[in-house]
Design a protein around this motif. Structure first.
Motif, PDB file in Angstrom:
ATOM      1  N   ASP A  89      43.968   5.026 -10.002  1.00 22.02           N
ATOM      2  CA  ASP A  89      42.691   5.450 -10.571  1.00 22.02           C
ATOM      3  C   ASP A  89      42.834   6.655 -11.489  1.00 22.02           C
ATOM      4  N   GLU A  90      43.808   7.513 -11.229  1.00 19.16           N
ATOM      5  CA  GLU A  90      44.028   8.671 -12.089  1.00 19.16           C
ATOM      6  C   GLU A  90      44.523   8.258 -13.469  1.00 19.16           C
ATOM      7  N   CYS A  91      45.256   7.164 -13.537  1.00 18.00           N
ATOM      8  CA  CYS A  91      45.845   6.699 -14.797  1.00 18.00           C
ATOM      9  C   CYS A  91      45.001   5.640 -15.502  1.00 18.00           C
ATOM     10  N   PHE A  92      43.884   5.250 -14.911  1.00 20.96           N
ATOM     11  CA  PHE A  92      43.048   4.207 -15.510  1.00 20.96           C
ATOM     12  C   PHE A  92      41.790   4.843 -16.070  1.00 20.96           C
ATOM     13  N   LEU A  93      41.491   4.531 -17.324  1.00 19.70           N
ATOM     14  CA  LEU A  93      40.362   5.147 -18.013  1.00 19.70           C
ATOM     15  C   LEU A  93      39.235   4.158 -18.279  1.00 19.70           C
ATOM     16  N   ILE A  94      38.028   4.663 -18.149  1.00 23.43           N
ATOM     17  CA  ILE A  94      36.843   3.912 -18.553  1.00 23.43           C
ATOM     18  C   ILE A  94      36.595   4.282 -20.010  1.00 23.43           C
ATOM     19  N   CYS A  95      36.752   3.317 -20.888  1.00 27.53           N
ATOM     20  CA  CYS A  95      36.630   3.554 -22.327  1.00 27.53           C
ATOM     21  C   CYS A  95      35.390   2.834 -22.869  1.00 27.53           C
ATOM     22  N   ALA A  96      35.063   3.097 -24.119  1.00 29.50           N
ATOM     23  CA  ALA A  96      33.845   2.546 -24.722  1.00 29.50           C
ATOM     24  C   ALA A  96      33.870   1.017 -24.797  1.00 29.50           C
ATOM     25  N   ASP A  97      34.941   0.443 -25.303  1.00 25.35           N
ATOM     26  CA  ASP A  97      34.982  -1.002 -25.516  1.00 25.35           C
ATOM     27  C   ASP A  97      35.641  -1.772 -24.379  1.00 25.35           C
ATOM     28  N   ILE A  98      36.750  -1.266 -23.905  1.00 25.39           N
ATOM     29  CA  ILE A  98      37.475  -1.938 -22.829  1.00 25.39           C
ATOM     30  C   ILE A  98      38.219  -0.874 -22.020  1.00 25.39           C
ATOM     31  N   ASP A  99      38.169  -0.988 -20.719  1.00 25.39           N
ATOM     32  CA  ASP A  99      38.865  -0.046 -19.856  1.00 25.39           C
ATOM     33  C   ASP A  99      40.359  -0.349 -19.896  1.00 25.39           C
ATOM     34  N   MET A 100      41.173   0.721 -19.851  1.00 25.95           N
ATOM     35  CA  MET A 100      42.624   0.546 -19.962  1.00 25.95           C
ATOM     36  C   MET A 100      43.346   1.728 -19.348  1.00 25.95           C
ATOM     37  N   CYS A 101      44.656   1.604 -19.244  1.00 26.87           N
ATOM     38  CA  CYS A 101      45.450   2.702 -18.691  1.00 26.87           C
ATOM     39  C   CYS A 101      45.530   3.844 -19.703  1.00 26.87           C
TER      40      CYS A 101
END
Length: 123
Positions: A89-101
Motif C-alpha cells: 500500500d505504501e508503494c501503490f498510488l491513487i492517481c487521476a486516471d488509473i491507479d499504479m505503483c
C-alpha cells in the motif's frame, strides 16, 4: 489479489510455529503474517503411530494458517496494471486516471496519493 499473494507467499514456518511473508516488488519491504503456534508444539510423539498423527495435524494446521496469512496479507498489497508488479500500500498510488505503483507513476510523470496514507492500520 489473494491468488497473487498466495503465489508470492514465502513459508517461514518452523516445527513449532506457522509464519508466512510477502515481499513488496516496489520497496522490497517484507510483510509477515501473524505467527500461529502449532497445537502440538513442544510435544514429542511417544510412538511412530502418534508421529503419523502429529504430521497430519501439522499439515492440516499449516494449510489453515497459510489461508489465513493470504487473507491477512492480501489486504496490504495491490497489483499495478502498468508494470504488472505486486506492491504494498505504501508503494501503490491513487492517481487521476488509473491507479499504479510509485515507480510507474514517477516514470510516467503522474501524481498520486499513496494508498497507505488512507489507512489507519499498518502491517
Amino acid at each position: 489479489m489473494k491468488k497473487l499473494v498466495e503465489l508470492l507467499l514465502d513459508d517461514k514456518s518452523s516445527k513449532n510455529e506457522f509464519l508466512f511473508q510477502v515481499c513488496c516488488d516496489g520497496c522490497h519491504k517484507e510483510y509477515r503474517s501473524h505467527p500461529r503456534r502449532f497445537s502440538k508444539a513442544g510435544e514429542s510423539p511417544p510412538t511412530n503411530e502418534k508421529m503419523i498423527l502429529f504430521t497430519a495435524i501439522y499439515e492440516q494446521e499449516l494449510r489453515a494458517a497459510r489461508q489465513d496469512a493470504v487473507s491477512q496479507l492480501a489486504e496490504h498489497f495491490n497489483y499495478c496494471p502498468v508494470c504488472k508488479q505486486v506492491v504494498c500500500d505504501e508503494c501503490f498510488l491513487i492517481c487521476a486516471d488509473i491507479d499504479m505503483c510509485r515507480g510507474c507513476a514517477e516514470r510516467l510523470q503522474e501524481a498520486g496519493v499513496s494508498v497507505a496514507s488512507d489507512q489507519s492500520v499498518a502491517v
